[in-house]
Design a protein around this motif. Structure first.
Motif, PDB file in Angstrom:
ATOM      1  N   GLU A 108       0.876  -1.171   0.000  1.00  0.00           N
ATOM      2  CA  GLU A 108       0.000   0.000   0.000  1.00  0.00           C
ATOM      3  C   GLU A 108       0.915   1.224   0.000  1.00  0.00           C
ATOM      4  O   GLU A 108       1.954   1.240   0.658  1.00  0.00           O
ATOM      5  CB  GLU A 108      -0.881  -0.003   1.261  1.00  0.00           C
ATOM      6  CG  GLU A 108      -1.887   1.128   1.330  1.00  0.00           C
ATOM      7  CD  GLU A 108      -2.997   1.007   0.299  1.00  0.00           C
ATOM      8  OE1 GLU A 108      -3.452   2.057  -0.184  1.00  0.00           O
ATOM      9  OE2 GLU A 108      -3.399  -0.129  -0.022  1.00  0.00           O
ATOM     10  N   TRP A 109       0.521   2.240  -0.787  1.00  0.00           N
ATOM     11  CA  TRP A 109       1.358   3.443  -0.851  1.00  0.00           C
ATOM     12  C   TRP A 109       1.141   4.289   0.406  1.00  0.00           C
ATOM     13  O   TRP A 109       0.773   5.453   0.356  1.00  0.00           O
ATOM     14  CB  TRP A 109       1.082   4.225  -2.130  1.00  0.00           C
ATOM     15  CG  TRP A 109       1.598   3.506  -3.331  1.00  0.00           C
ATOM     16  CD1 TRP A 109       0.861   2.784  -4.217  1.00  0.00           C
ATOM     17  CD2 TRP A 109       2.963   3.388  -3.737  1.00  0.00           C
ATOM     18  NE1 TRP A 109       1.678   2.219  -5.173  1.00  0.00           N
ATOM     19  CE2 TRP A 109       2.977   2.579  -4.899  1.00  0.00           C
ATOM     20  CE3 TRP A 109       4.178   3.869  -3.238  1.00  0.00           C
ATOM     21  CZ2 TRP A 109       4.156   2.257  -5.561  1.00  0.00           C
ATOM     22  CZ3 TRP A 109       5.354   3.548  -3.910  1.00  0.00           C
ATOM     23  CH2 TRP A 109       5.339   2.759  -5.061  1.00  0.00           C
ATOM     24  N   ASP A 110       1.385   3.634   1.519  1.00  0.00           N
ATOM     25  CA  ASP A 110       1.314   4.265   2.826  1.00  0.00           C
ATOM     26  C   ASP A 110       2.553   5.147   3.018  1.00  0.00           C
ATOM     27  O   ASP A 110       3.618   4.874   2.459  1.00  0.00           O
ATOM     28  CB  ASP A 110       1.269   3.160   3.885  1.00  0.00           C
ATOM     29  CG  ASP A 110       1.253   3.684   5.300  1.00  0.00           C
ATOM     30  OD1 ASP A 110       0.163   3.980   5.804  1.00  0.00           O
ATOM     31  OD2 ASP A 110       2.342   3.782   5.896  1.00  0.00           O
ATOM     32  N   ALA A 111       2.423   6.208   3.821  1.00  0.00           N
ATOM     33  CA  ALA A 111       3.537   7.153   3.996  1.00  0.00           C
ATOM     34  C   ALA A 111       4.785   6.461   4.528  1.00  0.00           C
ATOM     35  O   ALA A 111       5.894   6.679   4.020  1.00  0.00           O
ATOM     36  CB  ALA A 111       3.109   8.284   4.931  1.00  0.00           C
ATOM     37  N   ARG A 112       4.653   5.616   5.547  1.00  0.00           N
ATOM     38  CA  ARG A 112       5.814   4.931   6.127  1.00  0.00           C
ATOM     39  C   ARG A 112       6.441   3.982   5.117  1.00  0.00           C
ATOM     40  O   ARG A 112       7.662   3.947   4.953  1.00  0.00           O
ATOM     41  CB  ARG A 112       5.394   4.189   7.405  1.00  0.00           C
ATOM     42  CG  ARG A 112       6.410   3.230   7.998  1.00  0.00           C
ATOM     43  CD  ARG A 112       7.665   3.910   8.512  1.00  0.00           C
ATOM     44  NE  ARG A 112       7.436   4.726   9.685  1.00  0.00           N
ATOM     45  CZ  ARG A 112       7.473   4.278  10.939  1.00  0.00           C
ATOM     46  NH1 ARG A 112       7.691   2.994  11.181  1.00  0.00           N
ATOM     47  NH2 ARG A 112       7.302   5.102  11.962  1.00  0.00           N
ATOM     48  N   LEU A 113       5.612   3.208   4.420  1.00  0.00           N
ATOM     49  CA  LEU A 113       6.136   2.249   3.457  1.00  0.00           C
ATOM     50  C   LEU A 113       6.829   2.952   2.295  1.00  0.00           C
ATOM     51  O   LEU A 113       7.897   2.535   1.840  1.00  0.00           O
ATOM     52  CB  LEU A 113       5.012   1.346   2.923  1.00  0.00           C
ATOM     53  CG  LEU A 113       4.678   0.095   3.742  1.00  0.00           C
ATOM     54  CD1 LEU A 113       4.119   0.484   5.110  1.00  0.00           C
ATOM     55  CD2 LEU A 113       3.666  -0.773   2.997  1.00  0.00           C
ATOM     56  N   THR A 114       6.221   4.011   1.816  1.00  0.00           N
ATOM     57  CA  THR A 114       6.806   4.744   0.691  1.00  0.00           C
ATOM     58  C   THR A 114       8.140   5.366   1.079  1.00  0.00           C
ATOM     59  O   THR A 114       9.112   5.315   0.313  1.00  0.00           O
ATOM     60  CB  THR A 114       5.844   5.842   0.210  1.00  0.00           C
ATOM     61  OG1 THR A 114       4.583   5.241  -0.118  1.00  0.00           O
ATOM     62  CG2 THR A 114       6.397   6.557  -1.004  1.00  0.00           C
ATOM     63  N   ALA A 115       8.200   5.957   2.270  1.00  0.00           N
ATOM     64  CA  ALA A 115       9.456   6.556   2.735  1.00  0.00           C
ATOM     65  C   ALA A 115      10.540   5.491   2.921  1.00  0.00           C
ATOM     66  O   ALA A 115      11.718   5.728   2.642  1.00  0.00           O
ATOM     67  CB  ALA A 115       9.221   7.314   4.034  1.00  0.00           C
TER      68      ALA A 115
END
Length: 251
Positions: free
Chosen positions: A124-131
C-alpha cells in the motif's frame, strides 16, 4: 576528541582497530541474534489480535530500525569524507551502503508479508512504506554514484553528498505515522522506550524484541567492519604495511 580520532583516519590504524573489534561484534552478535530469534519466533506468546502472524515483528522491527540507523552512520561518514577528505570515511560509505540496503530490503519484504494478513494487500502506498522504499533507493543510489565515476575520489564525493541529502528522509520515516493518517502502526520502539514502565507490549514479547534488535545491530556492525577492512586492503594492498600483514596471514 579529535586528537583521539585523528590517528584512525590512517587506513592502517583503522584496519588494526577493526581487527580487534570484529570478534566483540561477530561472536556475541550471532549468539544474541540466535537467542532473540528462537525466543521470539518459538517461545513468545501469540498476540491476542494478530495470532501467530505478529511474530514477524522480531525480524521486521529490528531490520527497519537499523536500516535507518545505519543510514545515519553512513551520513556521518559522508560528512567526514566531504568536509575533512578522510579516505577511510569514503570507504566506510561503501562498506555501510550494501548492509543498509539489505536491512531495508528485509524490512520491506517482511512488512509486505505482515501486511497481507493485516491489511489484505501486499503493498500500500502508505507514507511509512513509501518513505522506507525511498530509503532503499537512496542506498542503491549511493552505491551507484560511487561506481559511476572513473575517479574514485569524485565518486566518493558524489555518493557522500547524496547520502547527506538523503538524511531528510529519516525523520520522515519516523514521524510519518504521527504526521499523516497511515495504515502503519505507530513506532513500536518509541513506545517501548518512552513507556518502559508500562509498555504497550507484554514483557514476554518486548524482551525478545529488544534482544533481536541488539543482535541485528551487532551482526550488521560485524559485516560493516569486515567490508571496511576488505575495502582498506583492496586500496592499500601495495603499501608496505598491507603487504607485511598479508604475508603474516598467509603463513
Amino acid at each position: 576528541m579529535w586528537r583521539w580520532l585523528h590517528p584512525y583516519a590512517k587506513p592502517e590504524a583503522t584496519y588494526r582497530l577493526n581487527k580487534k573489534l570484529l570478534p566483540w561484534f561477530a561472536i556475541p552478535g550471532v549468539v544474541i541474534l540466535t537467542i532473540g530469534m528462537i525466543w521470539g519466533l518459538a517461545f513468545a506468546p501469540p498476540d491476542y489480535q494478530q495470532g501467530e502472524s505478529y511474530r514477524i515483528i522480531f525480524v521486521h522491527v529490528p531490520s527497519a530500525f537499523w536500516a535507518m540507523g545505519f543510514y545515519m552512520g553512513m551520513a556521518i561518514a559522508a560528512l567526514s569524507a566531504v568536509v575533512w577528505q578522510i579516505r577511510t570515511a569514503e570507504w566506510a560509505i561503501l562498506a555501510i551502503a550494501p548492509v543498509g540496503a539489505v536491512l531495508t530490503l528485509i524490512s520491506l519484504f517482511t512488512g509486505a508479508v505482515w501486511g497481507k494478513p493485516m491489511w489484505g494487500t501486499w503493498w500500500e502506498w502508505d507514507a511509512r512504506l513509501t518513505a522506507q522504499l525511498i530509503l532503499f533507493f537512496l542506498y542503491l543510489g549511493v552505491m551507484a554514484l560511487y561506481a559511476a565515476f572513473e575517479d574514485e575520489r569524485t565518486g566518493a564525493k558524489a555518493a557522500g553528498i547524496l547520502a547527506l541529502i538523503g538524511v531528510i528522509n529519516i525523520p520522515i520515516i519516523h514521524y510519518s505515522v504521527y504526521w499523516w493518517n497511515t495504515l502503519h502502526q505507530q513506532s513500536t520502539i518509541t513506545q517501548a522506550i518512552t513507556r518502559f514502565e508500562k509498555p504497550s507490549m507484554a514483557p514476554e514479547m518486548l524482551w525478545p524484541l529488544l534482544v533481536s534488535i541488539l543482535g541485528f545491530l551487532l551482526v550488521s556492525s560485524a559485516l560493516v567492519i569486515l567490508r571496511l577492512n576488505n575495502e582498506i586492503l583492496k586500496r592499500e594492498v601495495r603499501r608496505p604495511w598491507a603487504q607485511t600483514l598479508l604475508l603474516k596471514e598467509n603463513r
